[in-house]
Design a protein around this motif. Sequence first.
Motif, mmCIF file in Angstrom:
data_model
loop_
_atom_site.group_PDB
_atom_site.id
_atom_site.type_symbol
_atom_site.label_atom_id
_atom_site.label_comp_id
_atom_site.label_asym_id
_atom_site.label_seq_id
_atom_site.Cartn_x
_atom_site.Cartn_y
_atom_site.Cartn_z
ATOM 1 N N ALA A 664 -1.167 -2.379 1.032
ATOM 2 C CA ALA A 664 -2.304 -1.008 1.061
ATOM 3 C C ALA A 664 -1.625 -0.384 -0.095
ATOM 4 N N ARG A 665 -2.594 0.637 -0.543
ATOM 5 C CA ARG A 665 -1.891 1.276 -1.517
ATOM 6 C C ARG A 665 -1.578 2.721 -0.853
ATOM 7 N N VAL A 666 -0.021 3.081 -1.117
ATOM 8 C CA VAL A 666 0.413 4.331 -0.471
ATOM 9 C C VAL A 666 0.714 5.347 -1.735
ATOM 10 N N GLU A 667 0.001 6.422 -1.836
ATOM 11 C CA GLU A 667 0.181 7.078 -3.018
ATOM 12 C C GLU A 667 1.378 8.101 -2.706
ATOM 13 N N THR A 668 2.239 8.189 -3.636
ATOM 14 C CA THR A 668 3.324 9.256 -3.397
ATOM 15 C C THR A 668 3.261 10.406 -4.300
ATOM 16 N N GLY A 669 2.592 10.472 -5.492
ATOM 17 C CA GLY A 669 2.508 11.674 -6.298
ATOM 18 C C GLY A 669 1.385 11.649 -7.108
ATOM 19 N N ILE A 670 0.963 12.848 -7.538
ATOM 20 C CA ILE A 670 0.058 12.922 -8.546
ATOM 21 C C ILE A 670 0.512 14.045 -9.608
ATOM 22 N N SER A 671 0.742 13.710 -10.911
ATOM 23 C CA SER A 671 1.348 14.475 -11.791
ATOM 24 C C SER A 671 0.411 15.471 -12.469
ATOM 25 N N GLY A 672 0.603 16.508 -12.941
ATOM 26 C CA GLY A 672 -0.104 17.669 -13.774
ATOM 27 C C GLY A 672 -1.539 17.078 -14.455
ATOM 28 N N ASN A 673 -1.484 15.874 -14.799
ATOM 29 C CA ASN A 673 -2.613 15.328 -15.667
ATOM 30 C C ASN A 673 -3.475 14.162 -14.954
ATOM 31 N N ALA A 674 -3.132 14.226 -13.543
ATOM 32 C CA ALA A 674 -3.881 13.412 -12.516
ATOM 33 C C ALA A 674 -3.462 12.074 -12.540
ATOM 34 N N ILE A 675 -2.255 11.522 -12.951
ATOM 35 C CA ILE A 675 -1.758 10.466 -12.988
ATOM 36 C C ILE A 675 -0.950 10.273 -11.410
ATOM 37 N N VAL A 676 -1.664 9.121 -10.946
ATOM 38 C CA VAL A 676 -1.083 8.713 -9.584
ATOM 39 C C VAL A 676 -0.161 7.796 -9.520
ATOM 40 N N GLU A 677 0.783 7.671 -8.876
ATOM 41 C CA GLU A 677 2.018 6.940 -8.312
ATOM 42 C C GLU A 677 1.991 6.460 -6.942
ATOM 43 N N ARG A 678 2.454 5.185 -6.764
ATOM 44 C CA ARG A 678 2.313 4.685 -5.488
ATOM 45 C C ARG A 678 3.563 4.275 -5.095
ATOM 46 N N ALA A 679 3.781 3.724 -3.616
ATOM 47 C CA ALA A 679 5.161 3.194 -3.217
ATOM 48 C C ALA A 679 5.011 1.773 -3.182
ATOM 49 N N THR A 680 5.977 1.208 -2.505
ATOM 50 C CA THR A 680 6.461 -0.151 -2.450
ATOM 51 C C THR A 680 5.078 -1.102 -2.101
ATOM 52 N N PRO A 681 4.592 -1.870 -2.936
ATOM 53 C CA PRO A 681 3.658 -2.749 -2.642
ATOM 54 C C PRO A 681 4.099 -4.008 -1.674
ATOM 55 N N ARG A 682 3.176 -5.073 -1.522
ATOM 56 C CA ARG A 682 3.423 -5.973 -0.663
ATOM 57 C C ARG A 682 4.722 -6.966 -1.056
ATOM 58 N N THR A 683 5.806 -7.021 -0.300
ATOM 59 C CA THR A 683 7.028 -7.384 -0.511
ATOM 60 C C THR A 683 7.568 -8.338 0.641
ATOM 61 N N VAL A 684 7.585 -9.725 0.037
ATOM 62 C CA VAL A 684 7.985 -10.641 1.140
ATOM 63 C C VAL A 684 9.543 -11.057 0.894
ATOM 64 N N TRP A 685 10.134 -11.354 1.874
ATOM 65 C CA TRP A 685 11.616 -11.721 1.722
ATOM 66 C C TRP A 685 11.704 -13.265 2.601
ATOM 67 N N VAL A 686 12.776 -13.810 2.232
ATOM 68 C CA VAL A 686 13.179 -15.016 2.775
ATOM 69 C C VAL A 686 14.750 -15.210 2.727
ATOM 70 N N GLY A 687 15.616 -15.258 3.990
ATOM 71 C CA GLY A 687 16.756 -14.958 3.848
ATOM 72 C C GLY A 687 17.606 -15.916 4.652
ATOM 73 N N LEU A 688 19.105 -16.133 4.484
ATOM 74 C CA LEU A 688 19.718 -17.084 5.489
ATOM 75 C C LEU A 688 20.745 -15.705 5.893
ATOM 76 N N THR A 689 21.063 -16.044 7.524
ATOM 77 C CA THR A 689 22.158 -15.318 8.122
ATOM 78 C C THR A 689 23.360 -16.295 8.467
ATOM 79 N N LEU A 690 24.485 -15.593 8.435
ATOM 80 C CA LEU A 690 25.688 -16.304 9.185
ATOM 81 C C LEU A 690 26.270 -15.071 10.134
ATOM 82 N N ARG A 691 26.743 -15.860 11.021
ATOM 83 C CA ARG A 691 27.333 -14.930 12.243
ATOM 84 C C ARG A 691 28.295 -15.784 12.914
ATOM 85 N N THR A 692 29.563 -15.473 12.770
ATOM 86 C CA THR A 692 30.812 -16.107 13.503
ATOM 87 C C THR A 692 31.345 -15.142 14.384
#
Length: 693
Positions: A664-692
């Motif tokens: 989803a497009r998450v808009e975070t700001g619009i500068s004075g000349n109408a430039i739009v910024e967005r937040a984090t796009p789709r991000t997928v993580w794969v990880g390993l965990t260790l617990r002892t």
Amino acid sequence: MTVRAIALLLCGVSALPAAAQERPAADVSPAPDIVVIGRGLPARPGDRTADVVAIDAARIRESASGRLETVLADVAGLQQFRRSDSRSANPTSQGLSLRGIGGNASSRALLVLDGVPQADPFGGWVPFPAYATDRIGLIRVTRGGGSGYFGPGALAGTIEIASADPADQPALAADVAYGSRRSLSAAASGLLRRDGGFATVSAAYDRGDGFVPTVAESRGSADRAAPFEQFSAAARAVVALGGQTELQTNLSGFTDTRERGTAFTRNRSQGADASVRLIGRGDWGWSALAYLQTRAFASQFASVDATRTTATQTLDQYNTPATGTGGRIELKPSVGEGRDLRLGADVRRVSGQTQELYTYANALPTRRRVAGGTALTYGLFTDASLTAGPATLTLGGRVDRWRLTDGALREAVIVTGVPLTNAIFPERRGTEWTGRAGIAVTPVAPVTLRASAYRGWRLPTLNELYRPFRVGADAVAADAALEPERLSGIDGGVTLAPGAGVSFTATLFWNRLDGAIANVTAGRGPGTFPGVGFVAANGIYRVRRNLDAIRSTGLELDARWQSGPVFAQASWSHVDPRVVASGAAAALDGLRPAQTPRDLTSATLGWRKGGAAVSTTLRHAARQFEDDQNSRSLAPATTLDGYAALPLTRTLGVELRAENVFDARVETGISGNAIVERATPRTVWVGLTLRTG
């Protein structure tokens, strides 16, 4: 502070608990009925009269991003100034607020970690990369202000973070994950536990190539991905000193480097914190806390031409050193069954100054600016509770003295040293009386009714008082005459708990923030303006000012359900904030504060059993205005996150995380000349965990 220096400090503090362990057992073993838990004094019974939401260690671990700011989004109405997180946002925009009272990047909610205030000493924002979530054992969010028990700054509420104790962490833990855009996240921690206490050491590292913050239709060749690299480490020791006294020591440090998506937008934050707390757990409970915080911040700023093909450096904030020191003493005398009394005092001193190069010509700065000062607050507080049958009454208050000194703004030509500005601001001081009163009644077992009234205050930050700043082509002038913000509010609510694992809470509130500090539009470029100099044709000139007030009314709903391994939770905040303004800011009267959505919603459905877990979280933010004049709006945004953990062996597991699954497009700001910024796009993580252990 460099990573090497942080590591050396942590090695030193980690030796402290080991030395304590080497003392004779009789010196460190607690009495048989004392449990060393590493927490503060017990929660006050009067908390029952407030709207409090708790987030436990299990939920904290299941965040799709693994970041504190995402965890806090479980509490609807708790928001940062902007929607972006600490991988892509400018750190100075990451202040916290609640209940729709608006924001200006400085926090209007008080964040404390093990009793220590966490807002940046100079600017009031929160250094989120400093808090690895595996170090956190519990988060308690109190909606509603009242600068009483917790201290100044709790205008809209308080966020209490408690470090993880031995029950929340294994002897050895390690996590490593690889994510979208060549992102890497790694963390490790160790726990040493003995009869007389425990010690922990932990470290976390995150990096990524980042995404392009500017949305596709606004981009030019000057736009590029915004990489980040962050590291934090912490050491903690908790030791019983004999009898019923406990010593807690914390030492932590972090570094945080980000870019904002064009050339000349790199920023860097560094910091180190140390604290010592003594806790007495006898009939007369008591605590004594002392802490030290150091910060250094640097940031570059650029102007991008209309075709977004060239970025030109406009400012180099090359160093902003800041220091915070303080302490707190609290007594909990024995006053009889059903009664609770707290008495205490606290003090906090902050100092800092920004050092900047600006007005570039032929790619070289021609002017230098130094601005900053010192702020001191100290106060006395009391908090009392009475429980009589189904009713709980609470009354608390405090008196604070504040003082602003050493305020200055100096600007000079670099080559000649000729001064352009040499403003020495007069010393200012004042007194604030604030407090909170509440009642909770359980007329029948499943139902609790509550109501409270409160008043809080916040001193302007050194950044707000003394430092002008720029964002792209826009410029904001400081105001050394800013007055403290003062909030008055009332709320009332009901909690239904018809059975084990089921609860529903509804709260209505009304808040009025007098003297709200806002960035008020005062002109448009091109032109030369007081306090900032030249503003380009596509830029907006603003000045920090105290508005008459911001009024906010709203409704908060929270629900939780659990049946065996299956659980669900939901949170919704609906607010209707309005600006009350006159004089130079009269055009803002009746408008909504910038960056304040009417609705924030979070809902989670999950399953946990053994070491396995699956959950999905849906969040929605309604449309909000980018600017004080309500002329530009950020579109509503709905995101879906997912989390899954599956044990492979008794110690190893695999972890899958997905942020913003549908991109989803998450808009975070619009500068004075109408430039739009967005937040984090789709991000997928794969990880390993260790617990002892």
